[in-house]
Design a protein around this motif. Sequence first.
Motif, mmCIF file in Angstrom:
data_model
loop_
_atom_site.group_PDB
_atom_site.id
_atom_site.type_symbol
_atom_site.label_atom_id
_atom_site.label_comp_id
_atom_site.label_asym_id
_atom_site.label_seq_id
_atom_site.Cartn_x
_atom_site.Cartn_y
_atom_site.Cartn_z
ATOM 1 N N GLN A 25 13.005 -0.453 -16.811
ATOM 2 C CA GLN A 25 14.023 0.251 -16.600
ATOM 3 C C GLN A 25 14.039 1.035 -15.137
ATOM 4 O O GLN A 25 15.044 1.700 -15.027
ATOM 5 N N TYR A 26 13.057 1.274 -14.548
ATOM 6 C CA TYR A 26 13.157 2.002 -13.481
ATOM 7 C C TYR A 26 13.960 1.827 -12.210
ATOM 8 O O TYR A 26 14.537 2.701 -11.685
ATOM 9 N N CYS A 27 13.771 0.599 -11.700
ATOM 10 C CA CYS A 27 14.476 0.223 -10.605
ATOM 11 C C CYS A 27 14.833 -1.273 -10.548
ATOM 12 O O CYS A 27 14.011 -2.013 -11.383
ATOM 13 N N PRO A 28 15.481 -1.783 -9.641
ATOM 14 C CA PRO A 28 15.640 -3.468 -9.299
ATOM 15 C C PRO A 28 14.351 -3.910 -9.282
ATOM 16 O O PRO A 28 14.196 -5.248 -9.533
ATOM 17 N N LEU A 50 12.866 -3.801 -1.818
ATOM 18 C CA LEU A 50 13.631 -3.421 -2.880
ATOM 19 C C LEU A 50 13.307 -2.090 -3.331
ATOM 20 O O LEU A 50 14.032 -1.281 -3.816
ATOM 21 N N CYS A 51 11.848 -1.764 -3.201
ATOM 22 C CA CYS A 51 11.095 -0.382 -3.540
ATOM 23 C C CYS A 51 11.965 0.559 -2.828
ATOM 24 O O CYS A 51 11.768 0.480 -1.639
ATOM 25 N N HIS A 52 12.330 1.786 -3.424
ATOM 26 C CA HIS A 52 12.359 2.961 -2.491
ATOM 27 C C HIS A 52 11.565 3.976 -2.710
ATOM 28 O O HIS A 52 11.585 5.095 -2.245
ATOM 29 N N ASN A 53 10.314 3.626 -3.082
ATOM 30 C CA ASN A 53 9.158 4.434 -3.198
ATOM 31 C C ASN A 53 9.543 5.952 -3.774
ATOM 32 O O ASN A 53 9.073 7.086 -3.534
ATOM 33 N N CYS A 54 10.230 5.719 -4.858
ATOM 34 C CA CYS A 54 10.539 6.855 -5.765
ATOM 35 C C CYS A 54 9.197 7.555 -6.351
ATOM 36 O O CYS A 54 9.247 8.652 -6.759
ATOM 37 N N GLY A 55 8.174 6.629 -6.707
ATOM 38 C CA GLY A 55 7.074 7.236 -6.998
ATOM 39 C C GLY A 55 6.777 6.920 -8.780
ATOM 40 O O GLY A 55 5.741 7.266 -9.283
ATOM 41 N N GLU A 56 7.780 6.982 -9.343
ATOM 42 C CA GLU A 56 7.877 6.984 -10.811
ATOM 43 C C GLU A 56 6.689 5.940 -11.531
ATOM 44 O O GLU A 56 6.350 6.291 -12.472
ATOM 45 N N CYS A 57 6.690 4.748 -11.150
ATOM 46 C CA CYS A 57 5.830 3.809 -11.630
ATOM 47 C C CYS A 57 4.481 4.175 -11.510
ATOM 48 O O CYS A 57 3.483 3.388 -12.348
ATOM 49 N N LEU A 58 4.035 5.046 -10.560
ATOM 50 C CA LEU A 58 2.670 5.278 -10.388
ATOM 51 C C LEU A 58 2.282 6.310 -11.491
ATOM 52 O O LEU A 58 1.113 5.958 -12.052
ATOM 53 N N VAL A 73 1.774 0.575 -7.412
ATOM 54 C CA VAL A 73 2.756 -0.121 -7.036
ATOM 55 C C VAL A 73 3.468 0.432 -5.751
ATOM 56 O O VAL A 73 3.591 -0.159 -5.072
ATOM 57 N N PRO A 74 3.774 1.668 -5.836
ATOM 58 C CA PRO A 74 4.290 2.292 -4.587
ATOM 59 C C PRO A 74 3.736 2.165 -3.335
ATOM 60 O O PRO A 74 4.026 1.636 -2.128
ATOM 61 N N ARG A 75 2.138 2.472 -3.582
ATOM 62 C CA ARG A 75 1.477 2.317 -2.313
ATOM 63 C C ARG A 75 1.330 0.979 -1.810
ATOM 64 O O ARG A 75 1.543 0.493 -0.572
HETATM 65 S S1 SF4 Z 1 8.149 3.305 -6.704
HETATM 66 FE FE1 SF4 Z 1 8.035 2.270 -8.419
HETATM 67 S S2 SF4 Z 1 9.781 2.695 -9.705
HETATM 68 FE FE2 SF4 Z 1 10.062 3.733 -7.678
HETATM 69 S S3 SF4 Z 1 11.330 2.222 -6.588
HETATM 70 FE FE3 SF4 Z 1 9.104 1.734 -6.227
HETATM 71 S S4 SF4 Z 1 8.805 0.100 -7.606
HETATM 72 FE FE4 SF4 Z 1 10.618 1.155 -8.348
#
Ligand code: SF4
Length: 366
Positions: A25-28, A50-58, A73-75
Amino acid sequence: MSSSDLFRRGEHVMTVCNACRYCEQYCPVFPAMEERLAFPKADLTYLANLCHNCGECLYACQYAPPHEFGINVPRTLAEIRLQSYEDYCWPRFVGAAFRHNSLTAGLALAAGFSVVLFAAAWAFNADALSQAAPAGDFYSVVPHAVMVTLFGLVFLFVLSALGISGVRFWRDVQGGPAQPLTFDAVRRAIRDALSLRHLHATGLDCTSAEEVRTPWRRWFHHCTFYGFTLCFASTSVAAVYHSVFGWQAPYAYTSLPVLLGTAGGAGLLVGPAGLLAVRRQRDAALGDPSQQGLDLSFIALLFVTSLTGLLLLALRDTRLMPTLLIVHLGAVLALFVTLPYGKFVHGIYRTAALVKYAIESRRGAR
Ligand code: SF4
Ligand code: SF4
């Protein structure tokens, strides 16, 4: 790490995520990942952009380090994004060289262009450099023809390099028969790109550490992007004034080019400075340390460009004008020449990835 090792690790991370799906549910990135069973290089590149590096999924991940799966995932996606800047740029060897010495190269280019402009100014009218203040008459320092030729050549080169890299990226991530572009997909992608919609994946703001969310990263990105756009608009309006109406610079402080340039310059001072501050406070685990040079080079050139531009505006009737003009033009040229090899392409690839995502999600909905 070699490129093949990087993509192997990306494949491992996405395979674990595709089995887990906790973050969908976090992002595309996660819905797009779920459309796939395997993760070849082109798909990983698409997901990374597609990732915006919001960091939530870490912070949500039960398999993050020190778990033996080591899922970050973000890194991982940040590292693949960096690889995509180098893989698709034109010419490729420039991208690789720039990536290894970005900050030094950026500042050296600014200094080099300033020296060339200084030489041109000296050859044209040495008095304008050394004697009385030419009262805001920029073209008495650097002739209009020199400015137009230099900027025209650089602009053509940058447009070609960005166009080629954008086409290379798009062709690669298509990965099969061409998907028809639709107006709605482009509209949604541009809306999401301009509003940075996914930079706050949970509907709040993006994280800088576990359970720390602030709006600043998004606001400073906006200041930088819209500041850049306003400065570009200012230059374009000034070019129309000069070439269509024959109205020569300097323009009044209340004129459209000056108002646009002042607002844009302010945005380009606040945005990069803020991004630098946010970056220093952000959890290092979210980013890719090898991108530091590229980030700093882009931020430094934007900052120097806007600072010298605003100083030039404020002091254009003084003896400092010739020096400020030359340093400012040198910084602008260096900024433009490095655009195809640094963080700027991130905006182009991300928008293209959002277009592809909009097409895919519409097809999925059907
Ligand atoms: S950091 Fe994770 S949750 Fe955030 S945009 Fe990237 S893949 Fe999605
Ligand atoms: S980041 Fe972790 S929790 Fe989220 S989907 Fe991947 S493996 Fe699951």
